[in-house]
Design an enzyme around this catalytic site. Structure first.
Site, PDB file in Angstrom:
ATOM      1  CB  CYS A 117      59.097  99.667  20.814  1.00 37.60           C
ATOM      2  SG  CYS A 117      60.607  98.749  20.506  1.00 37.60           S
ATOM      3  CG  HIS A 258      58.903 100.686  24.780  1.00 38.14           C
ATOM      4  ND1 HIS A 258      58.931  99.320  24.908  1.00 38.14           N
ATOM      5  CD2 HIS A 258      59.939 101.010  23.944  1.00 38.14           C
ATOM      6  CE1 HIS A 258      59.935  98.836  24.188  1.00 38.14           C
ATOM      7  NE2 HIS A 258      60.555  99.833  23.598  1.00 38.14           N
ATOM      8  CG  ASN A 288      63.298  97.489  23.777  1.00 40.76           C
ATOM      9  OD1 ASN A 288      62.193  97.002  23.540  1.00 40.76           O
ATOM     10  ND2 ASN A 288      63.768  98.528  23.109  1.00 40.76           N
TER      11      ASN A 288
HETATM   12  C1  LIG Z   1      72.598 102.170  22.877  1.00 41.77           C
HETATM   13  C2  LIG Z   1      72.866 103.144  24.006  1.00 41.77           C
HETATM   14  C3  LIG Z   1      72.674 102.446  25.340  1.00 41.77           C
HETATM   15  C4  LIG Z   1      74.321 103.594  23.906  1.00 41.77           C
HETATM   16  O1  LIG Z   1      74.584 104.508  24.967  1.00 41.77           O
HETATM   17  P1  LIG Z   1      75.330 105.866  24.638  1.00 41.77           P
HETATM   18  O2  LIG Z   1      75.515 106.553  25.933  1.00 41.77           O
HETATM   19  O3  LIG Z   1      74.545 106.597  23.580  1.00 41.77           O
HETATM   20  O4  LIG Z   1      76.691 105.347  24.094  1.00 41.77           O
HETATM   21  P2  LIG Z   1      77.421 105.707  22.717  1.00 41.77           P
HETATM   22  O5  LIG Z   1      76.737 105.011  21.579  1.00 41.77           O
HETATM   23  O6  LIG Z   1      77.560 107.198  22.656  1.00 41.77           O
HETATM   24  O7  LIG Z   1      78.822 105.040  22.959  1.00 41.77           O
HETATM   25  C5  LIG Z   1      79.714 105.495  23.952  1.00 41.77           C
HETATM   26  C6  LIG Z   1      80.920 104.587  23.994  1.00 41.77           C
HETATM   27  O8  LIG Z   1      80.537 103.318  24.545  1.00 41.77           O
HETATM   28  C7  LIG Z   1      80.943 102.264  23.684  1.00 41.77           C
HETATM   29  N1  LIG Z   1      79.987 101.161  23.782  1.00 41.77           N
HETATM   30  C8  LIG Z   1      78.885 100.922  23.032  1.00 41.77           C
HETATM   31  N2  LIG Z   1      78.281  99.816  23.469  1.00 41.77           N
HETATM   32  C9  LIG Z   1      78.988  99.354  24.514  1.00 41.77           C
HETATM   33  C10 LIG Z   1      78.843  98.251  25.382  1.00 41.77           C
HETATM   34  N3  LIG Z   1      77.821  97.370  25.275  1.00 41.77           N
HETATM   35  N4  LIG Z   1      79.759  98.093  26.355  1.00 41.77           N
HETATM   36  C11 LIG Z   1      80.784  98.954  26.510  1.00 41.77           C
HETATM   37  N5  LIG Z   1      80.977 100.008  25.717  1.00 41.77           N
HETATM   38  C12 LIG Z   1      80.076 100.225  24.727  1.00 41.77           C
HETATM   39  C13 LIG Z   1      80.968 102.901  22.300  1.00 41.77           C
HETATM   40  O9  LIG Z   1      81.808 102.174  21.431  1.00 41.77           O
HETATM   41  C14 LIG Z   1      81.487 104.281  22.625  1.00 41.77           C
HETATM   42  O10 LIG Z   1      82.866 104.189  22.744  1.00 41.77           O
HETATM   43  P3  LIG Z   1      83.817 105.404  22.207  1.00 41.77           P
HETATM   44  O11 LIG Z   1      83.409 106.614  23.007  1.00 41.77           O
HETATM   45  O12 LIG Z   1      85.180 104.902  22.510  1.00 41.77           O
HETATM   46  O13 LIG Z   1      83.491 105.532  20.746  1.00 41.77           O
HETATM   47  C15 LIG Z   1      71.964 104.396  23.915  1.00 41.77           C
HETATM   48  O14 LIG Z   1      72.342 105.189  22.811  1.00 41.77           O
HETATM   49  C16 LIG Z   1      70.517 104.039  23.776  1.00 41.77           C
HETATM   50  O15 LIG Z   1      69.913 103.471  24.671  1.00 41.77           O
HETATM   51  N6  LIG Z   1      69.881 104.394  22.638  1.00 41.77           N
HETATM   52  C17 LIG Z   1      68.514 104.068  22.393  1.00 41.77           C
HETATM   53  C18 LIG Z   1      68.457 102.709  21.740  1.00 41.77           C
HETATM   54  C19 LIG Z   1      67.108 102.062  21.866  1.00 41.77           C
HETATM   55  O16 LIG Z   1      66.487 102.176  22.894  1.00 41.77           O
HETATM   56  N7  LIG Z   1      66.670 101.340  20.820  1.00 41.77           N
HETATM   57  C20 LIG Z   1      65.434 100.696  20.808  1.00 41.77           C
HETATM   58  C21 LIG Z   1      64.349 101.701  20.628  1.00 41.77           C
HETATM   59  S1  LIG Z   1      62.743 101.020  20.761  1.00 41.77           S
END
Ligand SMILES: CC(C)(COP(=O)(O)OP(=O)(O)OC[C@H]1O[C@@H](n2cnc3c(N)ncnc32)[C@H](O)[C@@H]1OP(=O)(O)O)[C@@H](O)C(=O)NCCC(=O)NCCS
Length: 331
Positions: A117, A258, A288
């Site tokens: 990215c 980004h 993204n």
């Molecule tokens: C991926 C992302 C949106 C997840 O959000 P988060 O707030 O960190 O969520 P978590 O991973 O802590 O998960 C929280 C809960 O939601 C659930 N969950 C994950 N994806 C889900 C979805 N699409 N829909 C519903 N629930 C979801 C998980 O299983 C977890 O459940 P649990 O508490 O029962 O275990 C976030 O971590 C993020 O944006 N990270 C950066 C990733 C990124 O940008 N990557 C590219 C970089 S260039």
């Protein structure tokens, strides 16, 4: 004494595929909800390629748009084509060579770089250096990715994030001191290589029936770790770009981050009291799109009248690698 040469952006172009993948579409294939995705990421829909479309198609369209914008009718005027992609047309040769063929600029040097990215800013920096050293006069910088081709649509924690797109700029040598790429900063930390990666398909684990069965050709992501790192680095980049160029938020017309996650973008803006009106966001419609996201947003921002000749913009990015990069550009 000769005046220093700057790399001015004389052309800007972008494109996305026509096919739209909405949160409602994802609700039908994984256990998720529009509300969860919108609240956690800011994404409502993204564009993805259809069967038969590819990274090259998007890259060539964005390049043509940028060349038109620069008023370049003969692509053989280009001295160099740099393509950032982590989703190349084929493993080799470089997608940049295929772009060069499609544009009809035989002889122009062409190579790919890979910085996920952060890739547009990495490629922009390389182009800037080729121009500032007097090696090239006209450089095409393209960032094109089709992350949907490497997305595991059974993994709800990652598949909600990614979309496809391409953006391109033409850089030209200019003796004007008030225009061009004014500052760039690049960093990487390979210790975090597995935060976001595709495990199979390379020389260590070539494609096999097993790698396909294990979903080894798809993106694996440690979402929470990526999130924490991204917040820290996006904040740092904004501070570094302003400090090194002696800018305050008042001097900046637009921050083009980004399009990683609305919460990450907002945290960087908040740290430096940037009003969100000065931060361009289109993640709601495109998700993204990896390296393409910044030129895609820049092109849209210009079309919407948010930036124009003379504007000062800050671009900041974070991605797999791990990589992070920033630039200050005077349009
Ligand atoms: C991926 C992302 C949106 C997840 O959000 P988060 O707030 O960190 O969520 P978590 O991973 O802590 O998960 C929280 C809960 O939601 C659930 N969950 C994950 N994806 C889900 C979805 N699409 N829909 C519903 N629930 C979801 C998980 O299983 C977890 O459940 P649990 O508490 O029962 O275990 C976030 O971590 C993020 O944006 N990270 C950066 C990733 C990124 O940008 N990557 C590219 C970089 S260039």
């Amino acid at each position: 004494m000769d005046k220093p040469i700057r790399a001015a952006i004389t052309g800007l172009g972008a494109t996305v595929p026509e096919k739209v993948l909405t949160n409602a579409d994802l609700e039908k294939i994984i256990d998720t909800s529009d509300e969860w995705i919108t609240t956690r990421t800011g994404i409502r829909e993204r564009r993805i390629v259809s069967d038969g479309e590819s990274t090259l198609d998007l890259a060539v369209q964005a390049s043509r748009n940028a060349l038109d914008d620069a008023g370049i009718t003969d692509p053989s005027e280009l001295d160099l084509i740099i393509c950032h992609t982590v989703t190349p047309e084929i493993p080799f040769p470089a997608t940049a060579c295929l772009i060069q063929k499609a544009l009809g600029s035989s002889g122009t040097a062409a190579f790919d770089i890979s910085a996920a990215c952060s890739g547009f800013i990495y490629a922009l920096t390389i182009g800037q250096k080729f121009i500032e050293t007097g090696t090239c006069r006209k450089v095409l910088v393209v960032a094109a990715d089709t992350l949907s081709r490497f997305t595991d649509y059974t993994d709800r924690s990652s598949c909600i994030l990614f979309g496809d797109g391409a953006g391109a700029v033409v850089l030209e040598a200019s003796e004007r001191s008030d225009r061009g790429v004014m500052y760039t900063v690049l960093h990487a930390d390979g210790n975090g290589w597995d935060f976001i990666h595709v495990p199979a398909g390379g020389s260590r684990t070539p494609a096999s029936r097993e790698t396909v069965d294990n979903h080894g050709h798809f993106i694996k992501m440690r979402g929470r770790d990526v999130y924490k790192f991204a917040v820290a680095k996006m904040q740092w980049l904004l501070g570094d770009c302003m400090e090194k160029c002696n800018l305050t938020p008042d001097d900046v017309d637009l921050v083009v981050p980004h399009q990683v996650n609305i919460r990450i973008i907002e945290s960087a803006a908040k740290k430096y009291d940037f009003p969100m009106e000065k931060v361009y966001v289109n993640i709601d419609r495109f998700g993204n799109t990896s390296g393409a996201s910044i030129p895609l947003a820049m092109e849209e921002a210009r079309r919407n009248g948010k930036i124009g000749p003379g504007s000062t913009i800050l671009v900041i990015a974070f991605g797999a690698g791990l990589t992070w990069a920033g630039a200050v550009i005077k349009m």
